[in-house]
Write a protein that holds these residues in place. Structure first.
Motif, PDB file in Angstrom:
ATOM      1  N   ALA A   1      44.701  40.994  29.452  1.00  0.00           N
ATOM      2  CA  ALA A   1      44.449  39.603  29.849  1.00  0.00           C
ATOM      3  C   ALA A   1      44.123  39.542  31.348  1.00  0.00           C
ATOM      4  CB  ALA A   1      45.663  38.739  29.524  1.00  0.00           C
ATOM      5  N   LEU A   2      44.840  40.329  32.140  1.00  0.00           N
ATOM      6  CA  LEU A   2      44.535  40.360  33.572  1.00  0.00           C
ATOM      7  C   LEU A   2      43.164  40.988  33.818  1.00  0.00           C
ATOM      8  CD1 LEU A   2      48.071  41.297  34.931  1.00  0.00           C
ATOM      9  CD2 LEU A   2      46.806  39.217  35.487  1.00  0.00           C
ATOM     10  N   GLY A   3      42.787  41.946  32.962  1.00  0.00           N
ATOM     11  CA  GLY A   3      41.459  42.552  33.068  1.00  0.00           C
ATOM     12  C   GLY A   3      40.367  41.516  32.827  1.00  0.00           C
ATOM     13  N   ALA A   4      40.592  40.649  31.832  1.00  0.00           N
ATOM     14  CA  ALA A   4      39.605  39.593  31.547  1.00  0.00           C
ATOM     15  C   ALA A   4      39.527  38.634  32.732  1.00  0.00           C
ATOM     16  CB  ALA A   4      39.998  38.849  30.272  1.00  0.00           C
ATOM     17  N   SER A   5      40.669  38.314  33.332  1.00  0.00           N
ATOM     18  CA  SER A   5      40.653  37.417  34.491  1.00  0.00           C
ATOM     19  C   SER A   5      39.976  38.083  35.685  1.00  0.00           C
ATOM     20  CB  SER A   5      42.082  37.002  34.860  1.00  0.00           C
ATOM     21  OG  SER A   5      42.575  36.137  33.863  1.00  0.00           O
ATOM     22  N   SER A   6      40.121  39.405  35.782  1.00  0.00           N
ATOM     23  CA  SER A   6      39.440  40.140  36.856  1.00  0.00           C
ATOM     24  C   SER A   6      37.922  40.064  36.661  1.00  0.00           C
ATOM     25  CB  SER A   6      39.926  41.595  36.830  1.00  0.00           C
ATOM     26  OG  SER A   6      39.031  42.423  37.505  1.00  0.00           O
ATOM     27  N   LEU A   7      37.491  40.211  35.401  1.00  0.00           N
ATOM     28  CA  LEU A   7      36.052  40.097  35.108  1.00  0.00           C
ATOM     29  C   LEU A   7      35.562  38.694  35.460  1.00  0.00           C
ATOM     30  CD1 LEU A   7      33.411  41.077  33.825  1.00  0.00           C
ATOM     31  CD2 LEU A   7      34.354  40.459  31.581  1.00  0.00           C
ATOM     32  N   SER A   8      36.373  37.701  35.154  1.00  0.00           N
ATOM     33  CA  SER A   8      35.987  36.323  35.466  1.00  0.00           C
ATOM     34  C   SER A   8      35.837  36.131  36.981  1.00  0.00           C
ATOM     35  CB  SER A   8      37.051  35.363  34.916  1.00  0.00           C
ATOM     36  OG  SER A   8      36.904  34.097  35.487  1.00  0.00           O
ATOM     37  N   ALA A   9      36.813  36.646  37.739  1.00  0.00           N
ATOM     38  CA  ALA A   9      36.748  36.495  39.198  1.00  0.00           C
ATOM     39  C   ALA A   9      35.487  37.177  39.728  1.00  0.00           C
ATOM     40  CB  ALA A   9      37.995  37.089  39.843  1.00  0.00           C
ATOM     41  N   HIS A  10      35.158  38.317  39.156  1.00  0.00           N
ATOM     42  CA  HIS A  10      33.960  39.059  39.572  1.00  0.00           C
ATOM     43  C   HIS A  10      32.705  38.220  39.324  1.00  0.00           C
ATOM     44  CE1 HIS A  10      31.180  42.346  40.100  1.00  0.00           C
ATOM     45  NE2 HIS A  10      30.734  42.189  38.862  1.00  0.00           N
ATOM     46  N   LEU A  11      32.595  37.671  38.114  1.00  0.00           N
ATOM     47  CA  LEU A  11      31.376  36.918  37.787  1.00  0.00           C
ATOM     48  C   LEU A  11      31.317  35.607  38.564  1.00  0.00           C
ATOM     49  CD1 LEU A  11      31.245  37.616  33.941  1.00  0.00           C
ATOM     50  CD2 LEU A  11      29.775  38.597  35.725  1.00  0.00           C
ATOM     51  N   ARG A  12      32.480  34.971  38.761  1.00  0.00           N
ATOM     52  CA  ARG A  12      32.475  33.694  39.490  1.00  0.00           C
ATOM     53  C   ARG A  12      32.168  33.879  40.970  1.00  0.00           C
ATOM     54  NH1 ARG A  12      37.187  31.109  39.668  1.00  0.00           N
ATOM     55  NH2 ARG A  12      38.306  32.858  38.778  1.00  0.00           N
ATOM     56  N   SER A  13      32.346  35.115  41.482  1.00  0.00           N
ATOM     57  CA  SER A  13      32.033  35.348  42.902  1.00  0.00           C
ATOM     58  C   SER A  13      30.521  35.316  43.130  1.00  0.00           C
ATOM     59  CB  SER A  13      32.593  36.704  43.339  1.00  0.00           C
ATOM     60  OG  SER A  13      31.780  37.736  42.792  1.00  0.00           O
ATOM     61  N   GLY A  14      29.739  35.264  42.062  1.00  0.00           N
ATOM     62  CA  GLY A  14      28.286  35.228  42.193  1.00  0.00           C
ATOM     63  C   GLY A  14      27.666  36.612  42.145  1.00  0.00           C
ATOM     64  N   ALA A  15      28.502  37.657  41.923  1.00  0.00           N
ATOM     65  CA  ALA A  15      27.984  39.031  41.865  1.00  0.00           C
ATOM     66  C   ALA A  15      26.976  39.139  40.725  1.00  0.00           C
ATOM     67  CB  ALA A  15      29.140  39.999  41.627  1.00  0.00           C
TER      68      ALA A  15
END
Ligand SMILES: Cc1cc2nc3c(=O)[nH]c(=O)nc-3n(C[C@H](O)[C@H](O)[C@H](O)COP(=O)(O)OP(=O)(O)OC[C@H]3O[C@@H](n4cnc5c(N)ncnc54)[C@H](O)[C@@H]3O)c2cc1C
Length: 439
Positions: A330-344
């Motif tokens: 679940a934390l991995g999914a949230s990490s992916l979300s943070a990555h995509l939301r950063s605009g990367a």
């Protein structure tokens, strides 16, 4: 993104799909098993699964109101004194704001699956990933075939995607698929733990009305000896049942015999004894052998293709006795979300995701590896400064049995709400010293 593709449609895959649904027009989840097949899914899904409190928080984040749905379906929600942790047979102080949902893994996963498929832009595709499609230094899709076909004679199909997620679990073949195209696989850490699990269900009546989880583990007082302090646990789950697990390392591994299972429960702490004596066992005992913890260190690579991420057990599968896997995914999914939301850009290597994920994976590994190394049959690899870490860790654990403040910090780490370094803060160490001196 136009299309994102997730390889693996179990826990980590479904959570990834939830995250990607906010960033892609279409999300395709590729999974060889279907939920309609009896006994579908990896066999470990049938073992007792405890969801740590951080995992619960992450679930509510991605699926608001899910706890209410779970409870309406029969799951038990417990807080404070309903969550009972015993160390060397002694009940630890209550942590008042600790919460836990008691449910089986298939029940949790089914609720998550329903929510994900209701999103509208997520679909499932039945098939098994066989490799990746590349364009230059970027992954641009997945090669897959029918689920049951042998690899050699399978007809391989292709589907292009802007981003591919590996959520195929601990036997992930991502390393070989990368190597086929000239990319180095992630350096992997391993620790041989040789753990045996056995899970059984018992009918739940009105015995133990105030208990959602009772968990017993050996600690410093028994020298972490499992034959002196029986490791076991029970969780109140849907369908008026107790899910009960007994565990053992090496030759102490449990088998499928009901008599032996009950004997172990009766050697354990009061709630386990009570269920063994008063409740009816339902169905068969399921066993599982977990030989090694494994951690693939993607953040240590210097080259990695764009358009590709990994999470869940495909990255780290640690000793399940500490119940970290669902929360890590679940934390991995949230990490992916943070990555995509950063605009990367998804087309570039997802270093930011892998570095963020490494923080939680390394923390989980530190907790489980330090505890595993206390077992006489686990012989390394030892982290630098292990003797000191172990000595200080034992003192904090001893103090956590006596003192609510130390236990609160300790359980914060166990529940993955805090980094393990919280246990070496001056505040915790001073308090530990005071508590043990008073004793
Ligand atoms: C005995 C045991 C007890 C555990 N207890 C707990 C616990 O109490 N609490 C906790 O948090 N965690 C626990 N865990 C850990 C938890 O089960 C895992 O962390 C969790 O299953 C990880 O989910 P995942 O989706 O990454 O992997 P998996 O659940 O293994 O799912 C991988 C999925 O990928 C699919 N797949 C595989 N290959 C392919 C392919 N080539 N193409 C497409 N799909 C593919 C599989 O069919 C499967 O559906 C336990 C584990 C074990 C072994």
């Amino acid at each position: 993104m136009r299309r994102a593709m997730v390889m693996g449609g179990s826990w980590a895959g479904l959570l990834s799909a939830r995250v990607l649904a906010d960033h892609a027009e279409e999300v395709v989840v590729l999974e060889p098993d279907t939920a309609d097949d009896p006994g579908h899914g990896a066999p470990h899904r049938r073992q007792l699964h405890a969801l740590l409190s951080m995992g619960h928080t992450q679930l509510e984040r991605w699926f608001p109101g899910l706890t209410d749905d779970l409870v309406a379906g029969g799951a038990r929600l417990g807080t404070g004194p309903a969550l009972q942790y015993y160390l060397d047979g002694v009940l630890k102080p209550c942590v008042p704001d600790n919460t836990m949902v008691g449910a089986t893994r298939p029940f949790l996963e089914e609720h998550v699956r329903r929510r994900v498929l209701a999103l509208g832009n997520v679909t499932t595709l039945r098939g098994r990933a066989r490799g990746l499609l590349f364009h230059g230094d970027r992954v641009v899709g997945v090669r897959f075939s029918a689920s049951q076909a042998q690899e050699s004679d399978a007809t391989v199909e292709e589907l292009d995607a802007d981003l591919v997620v590996d959520a195929t679990g601990r036997s992930s073949r991502l390393g070989s698929w990368l190597a086929e195209h000239g990319w180095a696989p992630a350096p992997t850490d391993r620790m041989q733990v040789d753990l045996g699990y056995a899970t059984a269900s018992f009918h739940r009546g009105d015995e133990l009305p105030g208990t959602v989880i009772a968990h017993a583990a050996p600690g410093p007082a028994s020298g972490y000896q499992q034959h002196l302090s029986e490791p076991a646990g029970l969780v109140a789950v849907e369908g008026d049942r107790w899910s009960v697990v007994v565990v053992g390392y090496g030759d102490h591994r449990p088998g499928r015999e009901p008599e032996e299972f009950l004997r172990r429960m009766k050697r354990c702490v009061a709630p386990l004894r009570e269920v063994a004596e008063n409740c009816r066992m339902e169905g068969d005992i399921e066993t599982f052998r977990f030989r090694e913890s494994r951690k693939r260190n993607y953040s240590r690579l210097t080259r990695f293709p764009g358009g590709l991420v990994a999470l869940g057990d495909a990255v780290a599968s640690v000793n399940p006795a500490y119940g970290q896997g669902l929360t890590l995914a679940a934390l991995g999914a949230s990490s992916l979300s943070a990555h995509l939301r950063s605009g990367a850009s998804p087309r570039l290597p997802a270093w930011d995701h892998f570095r963020r994920l490494a923080v939680v994976v390394d923390a989980a590994w530190q907790v489980s590896a330090t505890a595993d190394l206390a077992q006489p049959h686990v012989t390394g690899p030892y982290p630098p400064g292990y003797r000191l870490i172990r000595w200080a860790g034992d003192k904090v654990v001893e103090a956590s049995v006596l003192d609510p403040m130390v236990n609160r910090e300790f359980m914060g780490v166990v529940n993955m709400r805090k980094h393990p370094r919280a246990l070496t803060s001056p505040r915790v160490l001073m308090r530990t010293a005071r508590v043990l001196a008073r004793r």
